[in-house]
Design a protein around this motif. Structure first.
Motif, PDB file in Angstrom:
ATOM      1  N   ILE A 190       2.571  21.465  33.216  1.00 56.99           N
ATOM      2  CA  ILE A 190       3.823  20.703  33.148  1.00 56.99           C
ATOM      3  C   ILE A 190       4.134  20.306  31.703  1.00 56.99           C
ATOM      4  O   ILE A 190       5.279  20.403  31.251  1.00 56.99           O
ATOM      5  N   ALA A 191       3.104  19.861  30.978  1.00 50.19           N
ATOM      6  CA  ALA A 191       3.309  19.473  29.570  1.00 50.19           C
ATOM      7  C   ALA A 191       3.796  20.666  28.751  1.00 50.19           C
ATOM      8  O   ALA A 191       4.698  20.524  27.912  1.00 50.19           O
ATOM      9  N   ARG A 192       3.219  21.839  28.989  1.00 47.26           N
ATOM     10  CA  ARG A 192       3.635  23.023  28.235  1.00 47.26           C
ATOM     11  C   ARG A 192       5.076  23.396  28.553  1.00 47.26           C
ATOM     12  O   ARG A 192       5.851  23.753  27.657  1.00 47.26           O
ATOM     13  N   ARG A 193       5.448  23.333  29.825  1.00 48.46           N
ATOM     14  CA  ARG A 193       6.845  23.621  30.185  1.00 48.46           C
ATOM     15  C   ARG A 193       7.778  22.602  29.541  1.00 48.46           C
ATOM     16  O   ARG A 193       8.842  22.953  29.026  1.00 48.46           O
ATOM     17  N   TYR A 194       7.378  21.339  29.560  1.00 44.93           N
ATOM     18  CA  TYR A 194       8.186  20.283  28.959  1.00 44.93           C
ATOM     19  C   TYR A 194       8.324  20.522  27.452  1.00 44.93           C
ATOM     20  O   TYR A 194       9.409  20.373  26.882  1.00 44.93           O
ATOM     21  N   GLY A 195       7.216  20.896  26.820  1.00 45.73           N
ATOM     22  CA  GLY A 195       7.246  21.181  25.393  1.00 45.73           C
ATOM     23  C   GLY A 195       8.143  22.354  25.063  1.00 45.73           C
ATOM     24  O   GLY A 195       8.904  22.323  24.082  1.00 45.73           O
ATOM     25  N   GLU A 196       8.076  23.406  25.870  1.00 43.81           N
ATOM     26  CA  GLU A 196       8.908  24.586  25.636  1.00 43.81           C
ATOM     27  C   GLU A 196      10.390  24.255  25.781  1.00 43.81           C
ATOM     28  O   GLU A 196      11.226  24.698  24.982  1.00 43.81           O
ATOM     29  N   GLU A 197      10.732  23.458  26.797  1.00 46.92           N
ATOM     30  CA  GLU A 197      12.135  23.139  27.022  1.00 46.92           C
ATOM     31  C   GLU A 197      12.644  22.130  25.997  1.00 46.92           C
ATOM     32  O   GLU A 197      13.829  22.151  25.635  1.00 46.92           O
ATOM     33  N   THR A 198      11.761  21.262  25.516  1.00 47.86           N
ATOM     34  CA  THR A 198      12.140  20.361  24.422  1.00 47.86           C
ATOM     35  C   THR A 198      12.419  21.153  23.154  1.00 47.86           C
ATOM     36  O   THR A 198      13.395  20.897  22.435  1.00 47.86           O
ATOM     37  N   GLU A 199      11.564  22.130  22.878  1.00 45.71           N
ATOM     38  CA  GLU A 199      11.763  22.995  21.713  1.00 45.71           C
ATOM     39  C   GLU A 199      13.093  23.744  21.828  1.00 45.71           C
ATOM     40  O   GLU A 199      13.868  23.808  20.856  1.00 45.71           O
ATOM     41  N   ALA A 200      13.399  24.295  23.000  1.00 46.01           N
ATOM     42  CA  ALA A 200      14.646  25.027  23.190  1.00 46.01           C
ATOM     43  C   ALA A 200      15.857  24.120  22.959  1.00 46.01           C
ATOM     44  O   ALA A 200      16.858  24.536  22.365  1.00 46.01           O
ATOM     45  N   GLN A 201      15.755  22.873  23.400  1.00 45.62           N
ATOM     46  CA  GLN A 201      16.846  21.923  23.190  1.00 45.62           C
ATOM     47  C   GLN A 201      17.057  21.658  21.701  1.00 45.62           C
ATOM     48  O   GLN A 201      18.187  21.625  21.206  1.00 45.62           O
ATOM     49  N   GLN A 202      15.954  21.486  20.958  1.00 43.66           N
ATOM     50  CA  GLN A 202      16.059  21.229  19.521  1.00 43.66           C
ATOM     51  C   GLN A 202      16.686  22.408  18.788  1.00 43.66           C
ATOM     52  O   GLN A 202      17.437  22.215  17.818  1.00 43.66           O
ATOM     53  N   LEU A 203      16.385  23.617  19.245  1.00 38.51           N
ATOM     54  CA  LEU A 203      16.890  24.819  18.577  1.00 38.51           C
ATOM     55  C   LEU A 203      18.268  25.240  19.092  1.00 38.51           C
ATOM     56  O   LEU A 203      18.829  26.227  18.611  1.00 38.51           O
ATOM     57  N   GLY A 204      18.782  24.510  20.085  1.00 41.58           N
ATOM     58  CA  GLY A 204      20.100  24.825  20.608  1.00 41.58           C
ATOM     59  C   GLY A 204      20.124  26.022  21.525  1.00 41.58           C
ATOM     60  O   GLY A 204      21.186  26.612  21.752  1.00 41.58           O
ATOM     61  N   THR A 205      18.978  26.378  22.095  1.00 42.18           N
ATOM     62  CA  THR A 205      18.914  27.541  22.983  1.00 42.18           C
ATOM     63  C   THR A 205      18.694  27.155  24.439  1.00 42.18           C
ATOM     64  O   THR A 205      18.477  28.017  25.286  1.00 42.18           O
ATOM     65  N   GLY A 206      18.725  25.853  24.735  1.00 34.47           N
ATOM     66  CA  GLY A 206      18.519  25.409  26.102  1.00 34.47           C
ATOM     67  C   GLY A 206      18.950  23.965  26.266  1.00 34.47           C
ATOM     68  O   GLY A 206      19.116  23.232  25.281  1.00 34.47           O
ATOM     69  N   PRO A 207      19.115  23.513  27.523  1.00 33.97           N
ATOM     70  CA  PRO A 207      19.604  22.152  27.776  1.00 33.97           C
ATOM     71  C   PRO A 207      18.533  21.072  27.678  1.00 33.97           C
ATOM     72  O   PRO A 207      18.844  19.881  27.703  1.00 33.97           O
ATOM     73  N   GLY A 208      17.274  21.478  27.592  1.00 35.88           N
ATOM     74  CA  GLY A 208      16.202  20.488  27.578  1.00 35.88           C
ATOM     75  C   GLY A 208      15.584  20.318  28.948  1.00 35.88           C
ATOM     76  O   GLY A 208      16.035  20.924  29.924  1.00 35.88           O
ATOM     77  N   PRO A 209      14.526  19.507  29.067  1.00 34.68           N
ATOM     78  CA  PRO A 209      13.850  19.323  30.355  1.00 34.68           C
ATOM     79  C   PRO A 209      14.803  18.786  31.419  1.00 34.68           C
ATOM     80  O   PRO A 209      15.558  17.841  31.176  1.00 34.68           O
TER      81      PRO A 209
END
Length: 605
Positions: A307-326
């Motif tokens: 869960i932490a890894r998924r959260y980290g990946e989605e947080t990273e995507a949000q920062q880079l503008g490639t995803g909405p975040g967790p």
């Protein structure tokens, strides 16, 4: 990125304590333990007073401007005090790893022409033994625990060295003058002395403080603080310590890295950020998992890690503008596991840690996403002794985990045709020390430093390291293999201490493992085994466990680059045997030579 801090046109590192004392005398810039083991703050004014007293003692002892003073000790308050006192007296400091042998110490003292050596204990001074006769320049040896620094300060007072004389010494120094002579770890041969100027250090720490302002600047009532446990003889730890003094971040020193001692120091000091090498972060993660396994909760821990890894990946995507975040569901799941797992991870680091600066070797996405998901923002950097520590770093709120980020402000980077990383900027050192001329010899003519490291740049300019040019293996099938990615991944396994990937001029890639004592002890306990290490190296169940780890690592590479066979060694790679550098990097040539029989056995049919 352009420089964020203007380069100084005058002055030196020697001015930092005195500037702090003048501008904010009551600021707690350091902390040290008292006799009862309690942390006591040291104000800017008090530290400047100590620095001045010790600097006067060095002058009274007859040390002249430009002479070299070597420091050989663990990470402790006196190290930083003596660093600044030496600069205030116009000297150049030379770090020596406290684990160095008498021969290694003599080689550095001889090459640098050091006139004085400060060590931690009288026993360390005595260990220099017969090598002392070969050190014609070495006139003084002082020991912290023998009270020698206090006696030096008394000498300065007794002989009447004046404030004016001390001020004159400081006034002679400028940004272009050598500040420290730091020796490389010597993975590929004899260590080389790197001449770092006061200007090099200012370019490094001033731009780092500005870029990483969430770490170094107070954003609330909570003052930034860090507990330094990495060696000050290494450029990474040293620059963070100097950056802390420059930014007036409360700095503590932890001399013992034994797990029990370090955890106790972290709990009592309670830093807001840490600098660490990936090994430390792996240990914290693996210790948490081992505890969960003993309590019968390992499946829960593993789910929390996912869960932490998924959260980290989605947080990273949000920062880079490639995803909405967790999403809501993931945020809820993370909230459930925060008190059960993540808070315990943060507690192991002192309870207040919000940021970690990782360096020394690649961290990798697996650990990076986990710690991000656990509530700790990671900054990963890359640098050399020659670049005054970090020359690239992942910027705040723009993480790309698994990379080492962008060039530091003011620095430039390019890749050669073969992928070699070249660096340029004000952090790049003055040159290598020439013992004959006692001056720096520039490493390049055009200002670009060839690092010997291989890397790749993505479309956004993030650098990913792929290996060392000198360590590339070429199999008999003509396949070029970079061993570092496989080694780094496998070294993160709780049962693995070191991993040496081999295969140069061989038909396929193989590996040698050494076992992690703590990890193996836990593994045996959980399986009710009590097998001696010599026999455990041949244990079928252990080989099955390691094979699964190898299979996972092989997913990182193509089939011709994958590990086909491995062997487990009963012993360890050690610094004493010449297999590791003081910073615990493998000396590949020595290992391949000393374990030639074990390597040959991998290729026997």
């Amino acid at each position: 990125m352009p420089a964020l801090a203007a380069p100084p046109v005058r002055g030196s590192l020697a001015d930092i304590p005195f500037d702090n004392a003048r501008e904010e005398p009551a600021a707690p810039v350091l902390a040290r333990k008292d006799a009862a083991g309690r942390w006591q703050d040291v104000t800017a004014a008090a530290f400047a007073e100590e620095v001045a007293a010790l600097a006067k003692g060095l002058i009274a002892q007859g040390l002249a401007p430009g002479e070299r003073l070597a420091i050989m000790a663990r990470t402790r308050y006196e190290w930083t005090l003596l660093d600044f006192a030496a600069w205030a007296a116009g000297l150049v400091t030379v770090p020596v790893y406290p684990t160095s042998s008498a021969f290694q110490t003599r080689a550095i003292l001889q090459d640098s022409g050091a006139v004085a050596l400060a060590v931690e204990t009288a026993a360390a001074a005595a260990a220099l033994g017969p090598e002392r006769d070969r050190l014609a320049d070495l006139a003084h040896v002082w020991a912290f625990e023998a009270g020698d620094l206090g006696r030096l300060a008394e000498l300065g007072r007794a002989t009447g060295v004046t404030d004016a004389e001390l001020a004159a010494r400081r006034a002679r120094l400028g940004p272009a003058d050598p500040a420290t002579l730091m020796y490389t770890s010597g993975t590929t041969g004899r260590p080389k002395g790197c001449v770092l100027t006061h200007g090099n250090v200012f370019a490094e720490i001033d731009n780092a403080v500005e870029l990483l302002h969430p770490i170094f600047r107070a954003t609330s009532e909570e003052q930034p603080a860090t507990l330094l446990f990495l060696p000050l003889s290494h450029v990474f730890g040293r620059m963070v310590a100097l950056g802390c003094l420059r930014a007036r971040v409360r700095l503590g020193h932890a001399p013992s890295i034994a797990t029990e001692d370090l955890l106790a120091d972290l709990a009592s000091f309670r830093p807001t950020f840490l600098l660490a090498i990936p090994y430390v972060l792996e240990k914290v993660f693996n210790t948490g998992r081992a505890t969960a396994e003993r309590l019968g909760r390992v499946s829960s821990y593993d789910r929390a890690a996912r869960i932490a890894r998924r959260y980290g990946e989605e947080t990273e995507a949000q920062q880079l503008g490639t995803g909405p975040g967790p999403g809501a569901g993931l945020r809820f799941a993370r909230g459930v596991y925060d008190p059960l797992v993540y808070r315990r991870i943060r507690a192991a680091l002192g309870g207040r840690v919000r940021y970690v600066i990782s360096g020394g070797s690649p961290l990798g996405r697996r650990l990076g996403t986990f710690y991000t998901g656990a509530g700790i923002e990671l900054f990963e950097g890359y640098g050399l002794t020659e670049t005054t520590a970090a020359v690239t770093v992942t910027p705040p709120q723009q993480q790309r985990l698994g990379t080492v980020g962008w060039p530091m402000p003011g620095a430039r980077l390019r890749l050669g045709a073969d992928g070699e990383v070249f660096l340029k900027g004000p952090q790049v050192f003055a040159g290598y020390w020439d013992a004959q001329t006692r001056a720096a010899v520039p490493a390049t003519e055009d200002g670009w430093l060839p690092t010997g490291d291989l890397g790749s740049l993505d479309a956004d300019g993030y650098l990913t390291l792929t290996g060392r040019k000198s360590e590339m293996l070429i199999t008999t099938g003509g396949k070029n293999v970079a061993p570092a990615p496989l080694e780094d991944w496998l070294r993160a396994h709780p049962l693995v201490s070191q991993c040496l990937v081999v295969g140069d001029a061989r038909p396929f890639v193989g590996a040698l493992f050494t076992l992690d004592p703590e990890g193996i002890a836990h593994w045996q306990q959980m399986r009710r085994k009590n097998v001696p290490l010599e026999r455990l190296a041949q244990d079928p169940e252990l080989h099955e466990t390691l094979q699964r780890a190898v299979d996972e690592a092989n997913k990182l590479v193509s089939r011709p680059e994958s590990i086909r066979k491995f062997a487990v060694l009963a012993g360890q790679f050690t610094e004493e045997a010449g297999h590791l550098t003081p910073s615990q990097k493998m000396k590949r040539e020595a290992l391949v030579r000393d374990f030639a029989g074990e390597i040959d056995a991998l290729y026997e049919r």
